[in-house]
Motif scaffolding. Structure first.
Motif, mmCIF file in Angstrom:
data_model
loop_
_atom_site.group_PDB
_atom_site.id
_atom_site.type_symbol
_atom_site.label_atom_id
_atom_site.label_comp_id
_atom_site.label_asym_id
_atom_site.label_seq_id
_atom_site.Cartn_x
_atom_site.Cartn_y
_atom_site.Cartn_z
ATOM 1 N N ARG A 192 9.868 16.708 -8.243
ATOM 2 C CA ARG A 192 9.883 15.633 -7.240
ATOM 3 C C ARG A 192 11.177 15.670 -6.464
ATOM 4 O O ARG A 192 12.191 16.188 -6.935
ATOM 5 N N ASP A 193 11.127 15.113 -5.280
ATOM 6 C CA ASP A 193 12.308 14.915 -4.450
ATOM 7 C C ASP A 193 12.303 13.444 -4.089
ATOM 8 O O ASP A 193 11.588 13.027 -3.174
ATOM 9 N N ASN A 194 13.090 12.664 -4.824
ATOM 10 C CA ASN A 194 13.085 11.211 -4.610
ATOM 11 C C ASN A 194 13.492 10.839 -3.197
ATOM 12 O O ASN A 194 12.897 9.944 -2.596
ATOM 13 N N ALA A 195 14.474 11.526 -2.667
ATOM 14 C CA ALA A 195 14.986 11.179 -1.340
ATOM 15 C C ALA A 195 13.912 11.349 -0.272
ATOM 16 O O ALA A 195 13.841 10.587 0.692
ATOM 17 N N LYS A 196 13.061 12.349 -0.453
ATOM 18 C CA LYS A 196 12.015 12.627 0.529
ATOM 19 C C LYS A 196 10.682 12.014 0.139
ATOM 20 O O LYS A 196 9.702 12.123 0.885
ATOM 21 N N ASN A 197 10.637 11.410 -1.044
ATOM 22 C CA ASN A 197 9.381 10.860 -1.564
ATOM 23 C C ASN A 197 8.292 11.916 -1.634
ATOM 24 O O ASN A 197 7.144 11.668 -1.261
ATOM 25 N N MET A 198 8.693 13.074 -2.103
ATOM 26 C CA MET A 198 7.772 14.197 -2.212
ATOM 27 C C MET A 198 7.560 14.566 -3.676
ATOM 28 O O MET A 198 8.485 14.513 -4.480
ATOM 29 N N LEU A 240 0.717 29.231 -6.172
ATOM 30 C CA LEU A 240 0.562 28.336 -5.032
ATOM 31 C C LEU A 240 1.368 27.087 -5.322
ATOM 32 O O LEU A 240 1.471 26.665 -6.485
ATOM 33 N N ARG A 241 1.932 26.488 -4.287
ATOM 34 C CA ARG A 241 2.645 25.229 -4.461
ATOM 35 C C ARG A 241 2.014 24.160 -3.593
ATOM 36 O O ARG A 241 1.918 24.322 -2.374
ATOM 37 N N LEU A 242 1.615 23.091 -4.230
ATOM 38 C CA LEU A 242 1.070 21.946 -3.517
ATOM 39 C C LEU A 242 2.154 20.890 -3.340
ATOM 40 O O LEU A 242 3.048 20.756 -4.176
ATOM 41 N N SER A 243 2.028 20.153 -2.261
ATOM 42 C CA SER A 243 2.961 19.063 -1.985
ATOM 43 C C SER A 243 2.191 17.765 -1.819
ATOM 44 O O SER A 243 1.044 17.765 -1.379
ATOM 45 N N CYS A 244 2.852 16.677 -2.161
ATOM 46 C CA CYS A 244 2.271 15.352 -1.961
ATOM 47 C C CYS A 244 3.349 14.470 -1.340
ATOM 48 O O CYS A 244 4.382 14.208 -1.966
ATOM 49 N N ALA A 245 3.095 14.044 -0.117
ATOM 50 C CA ALA A 245 4.021 13.176 0.593
ATOM 51 C C ALA A 245 3.572 11.735 0.463
ATOM 52 O O ALA A 245 2.406 11.424 0.691
ATOM 53 N N ALA A 246 4.518 10.874 0.113
ATOM 54 C CA ALA A 246 4.210 9.457 -0.041
ATOM 55 C C ALA A 246 4.898 8.652 1.046
ATOM 56 O O ALA A 246 6.022 8.942 1.446
ATOM 57 N N SER A 247 4.216 7.621 1.509
ATOM 58 C CA SER A 247 4.794 6.711 2.484
ATOM 59 C C SER A 247 4.260 5.311 2.217
ATOM 60 O O SER A 247 3.363 5.114 1.391
ATOM 61 N N TYR A 294 -5.897 16.475 -6.034
ATOM 62 C CA TYR A 294 -5.530 15.169 -5.511
ATOM 63 C C TYR A 294 -4.218 14.700 -6.138
ATOM 64 O O TYR A 294 -4.001 14.894 -7.332
ATOM 65 N N CYS A 295 -3.400 14.056 -5.353
ATOM 66 C CA CYS A 295 -2.294 13.336 -5.949
ATOM 67 C C CYS A 295 -2.648 11.853 -5.990
ATOM 68 O O CYS A 295 -3.438 11.368 -5.174
ATOM 69 N N ALA A 296 -2.108 11.191 -6.978
ATOM 70 C CA ALA A 296 -2.421 9.797 -7.213
ATOM 71 C C ALA A 296 -1.160 9.059 -7.632
ATOM 72 O O ALA A 296 -0.194 9.677 -8.085
ATOM 73 N N GLN A 299 0.836 -1.202 0.000
ATOM 74 C CA GLN A 299 0.000 0.000 0.000
ATOM 75 C C GLN A 299 0.864 1.242 0.000
ATOM 76 O O GLN A 299 1.971 1.252 0.553
ATOM 77 N N VAL A 300 0.369 2.262 -0.639
ATOM 78 C CA VAL A 300 1.034 3.565 -0.675
ATOM 79 C C VAL A 300 0.066 4.581 -0.081
ATOM 80 O O VAL A 300 -1.103 4.630 -0.453
ATOM 81 N N GLN A 301 0.561 5.355 0.850
ATOM 82 C CA GLN A 301 -0.246 6.423 1.419
ATOM 83 C C GLN A 301 0.228 7.758 0.863
ATOM 84 O O GLN A 301 1.440 8.026 0.813
ATOM 85 N N LEU A 302 -0.730 8.577 0.470
ATOM 86 C CA LEU A 302 -0.433 9.884 -0.112
ATOM 87 C C LEU A 302 -1.146 10.966 0.688
ATOM 88 O O LEU A 302 -2.326 10.815 1.026
ATOM 89 N N VAL A 303 -0.432 12.035 0.967
ATOM 90 C CA VAL A 303 -1.015 13.148 1.716
ATOM 91 C C VAL A 303 -0.664 14.448 1.021
ATOM 92 O O VAL A 303 0.525 14.776 0.889
ATOM 93 N N GLU A 304 -1.690 15.186 0.600
ATOM 94 C CA GLU A 304 -1.479 16.478 -0.045
ATOM 95 C C GLU A 304 -1.492 17.597 0.995
ATOM 96 O O GLU A 304 -2.126 17.482 2.051
ATOM 97 N N SER A 305 -0.824 18.685 0.667
ATOM 98 C CA SER A 305 -0.855 19.874 1.500
ATOM 99 C C SER A 305 -0.549 21.081 0.633
ATOM 100 O O SER A 305 -0.094 20.942 -0.510
ATOM 101 N N GLY A 306 -0.810 22.266 1.190
ATOM 102 C CA GLY A 306 -0.446 23.493 0.494
ATOM 103 C C GLY A 306 -1.595 24.234 -0.158
ATOM 104 O O GLY A 306 -1.386 25.307 -0.724
#
Length: 125
Positions: free
Chosen positions: A72-78, A18-25, A95-97, A1-8
Protein backbone atom coordinates in the motif's frame (compact mmCIF):
# COMPACT_ATOMS: atom_id res chain seq x y z
CA UNK A 1 -18.65 6.79 0.69
CA UNK A 2 -15.44 5.31 -0.63
CA UNK A 3 -14.81 4.93 -4.33
CA UNK A 4 -12.45 2.22 -5.52
CA UNK A 5 -10.99 1.84 -8.99
CA UNK A 6 -8.89 -1.13 -10.07
CA UNK A 7 -6.42 -1.13 -12.93
CA UNK A 8 -3.58 -3.21 -14.32
CA UNK A 9 -5.40 -6.29 -15.53
CA UNK A 10 -4.59 -7.98 -18.80
CA UNK A 11 -3.46 -11.10 -20.59
CA UNK A 12 -0.37 -12.87 -19.27
CA UNK A 13 1.25 -16.20 -20.00
CA UNK A 14 1.41 -18.95 -17.36
CA UNK A 15 4.30 -18.31 -15.04
CA UNK A 16 4.17 -14.60 -15.72
CA UNK A 17 3.61 -11.64 -13.43
CA UNK A 18 1.16 -8.80 -13.20
CA UNK A 19 0.57 -5.94 -10.80
CA UNK A 20 -2.89 -4.67 -10.06
CA UNK A 21 -3.62 -1.31 -8.51
CA UNK A 22 -6.58 -0.05 -6.53
CA UNK A 23 -7.09 3.68 -6.16
CA UNK A 24 -9.31 4.92 -3.36
CA UNK A 25 -11.06 8.25 -3.11
CA UNK A 26 -13.83 9.82 -1.12
CA UNK A 27 -14.22 9.18 2.56
CA UNK A 28 -11.21 6.91 2.74
CA UNK A 29 -10.96 7.26 6.51
CA UNK A 30 -13.88 4.84 6.47
CA UNK A 31 -11.71 2.06 5.07
CA UNK A 32 -9.85 0.47 7.97
CA UNK A 33 -9.38 -2.71 5.98
CA UNK A 34 -9.02 -3.37 2.28
CA UNK A 35 -9.00 -6.61 0.42
CA UNK A 36 -8.73 -8.29 -2.94
CA UNK A 37 -11.32 -10.73 -4.23
CA UNK A 38 -11.62 -12.50 -7.54
CA UNK A 39 -14.42 -14.14 -9.45
CA UNK A 40 -14.01 -16.63 -12.25
CA UNK A 41 -16.83 -17.38 -14.68
CA UNK A 42 -19.47 -19.56 -13.08
CA UNK A 43 -17.83 -19.39 -9.65
CA UNK A 44 -18.47 -17.49 -6.47
CA UNK A 45 -16.44 -14.47 -5.51
CA UNK A 46 -13.29 -15.67 -3.79
CA UNK A 47 -11.21 -13.95 -1.14
CA UNK A 48 -7.59 -13.42 -2.20
CA UNK A 49 -6.43 -11.59 0.89
CA UNK A 50 -6.57 -8.38 2.83
CA UNK A 51 -4.56 -5.62 4.42
CA UNK A 52 -5.01 -3.57 7.55
CA UNK A 53 -4.75 -0.03 6.28
CA UNK A 54 -3.38 1.35 9.51
CA UNK A 55 -0.45 -0.94 10.23
CA UNK A 56 -0.06 -2.81 6.96
CA UNK A 57 -0.75 -6.25 8.37
CA UNK A 58 -1.67 -8.69 5.63
CA UNK A 59 -3.56 -11.93 5.30
CA UNK A 60 -3.43 -14.21 2.29
CA UNK A 61 -5.69 -17.01 1.15
CA UNK A 62 -3.90 -20.34 1.04
CA UNK A 63 -4.03 -20.62 -2.73
CA UNK A 64 -2.01 -17.48 -3.32
CA UNK A 65 0.49 -17.53 -0.46
CA UNK A 66 4.01 -17.18 -1.73
CA UNK A 67 2.87 -15.99 -5.15
CA UNK A 68 0.86 -12.85 -4.41
CA UNK A 69 1.97 -9.85 -2.39
CA UNK A 70 -0.05 -6.90 -1.14
CA UNK A 71 1.35 -3.47 -0.58
CA UNK A 72 0.00 0.00 0.00
CA UNK A 73 0.91 3.63 -0.40
CA UNK A 74 -0.93 5.52 2.31
CA UNK A 75 -0.03 8.93 0.94
CA UNK A 76 -1.54 8.10 -2.44
CA UNK A 77 -4.35 5.94 -1.05
CA UNK A 78 -3.24 3.17 -3.35
CA UNK A 79 -3.26 -0.57 -2.81
CA UNK A 80 -1.33 -2.99 -4.97
CA UNK A 81 -1.50 -6.68 -5.73
CA UNK A 82 1.72 -8.10 -7.14
CA UNK A 83 1.04 -11.48 -8.71
CA UNK A 84 3.82 -13.85 -9.74
CA UNK A 85 3.86 -17.44 -10.92
CA UNK A 86 0.45 -16.96 -12.46
CA UNK A 87 -1.57 -20.02 -13.40
CA UNK A 88 -4.58 -20.45 -15.68
CA UNK A 89 -6.67 -21.00 -12.53
CA UNK A 90 -5.89 -17.42 -11.53
CA UNK A 91 -7.96 -16.19 -14.45
CA UNK A 92 -10.77 -14.07 -13.04
CA UNK A 93 -12.08 -10.59 -12.56
CA UNK A 94 -10.19 -9.10 -9.64
CA UNK A 95 -11.94 -6.70 -7.31
CA UNK A 96 -10.69 -4.52 -4.53
CA UNK A 97 -12.93 -3.98 -1.56
CA UNK A 98 -12.94 -1.95 1.62
CA UNK A 99 -14.64 -1.93 4.97
CA UNK A 100 -14.72 0.55 7.80
CA UNK A 101 -14.07 -2.28 10.25
CA UNK A 102 -10.82 -3.99 11.17
CA UNK A 103 -11.54 -7.34 9.54
CA UNK A 104 -9.02 -7.59 6.74
CA UNK A 105 -8.92 -11.37 7.11
CA UNK A 106 -12.63 -11.79 6.48
CA UNK A 107 -13.36 -14.06 3.53
CA UNK A 108 -16.95 -12.97 3.21
CA UNK A 109 -17.89 -10.42 0.54
CA UNK A 110 -20.80 -9.22 2.68
CA UNK A 111 -18.29 -7.90 5.21
CA UNK A 112 -17.04 -5.27 2.77
CA UNK A 113 -19.16 -2.19 2.12
CA UNK A 114 -17.24 -0.74 -0.80
CA UNK A 115 -16.24 -2.34 -4.09
CA UNK A 116 -14.48 -1.43 -7.26
CA UNK A 117 -15.73 -2.35 -10.72
CA UNK A 118 -13.12 -5.05 -11.23
CA UNK A 119 -10.30 -5.68 -13.66
CA UNK A 120 -9.92 -8.76 -15.84
CA UNK A 121 -6.88 -10.99 -15.46
CA UNK A 122 -6.45 -13.74 -18.02
CA UNK A 123 -3.67 -16.29 -17.74
CA UNK A 124 -3.28 -18.18 -20.97
CA UNK A 125 -0.67 -19.23 -23.49
Amino acid sequence: QVQLVESGGGLVQPGGSLRLSCAASGRTVSSASRAWFRQAPGKEREFVGGINWSDGSTFYADGVKGRFTFSRDNAKNMMYLQMTGLKPDDTAIYYCAATQYNRYNSRWPVDYEYWGQGTQVTVSS
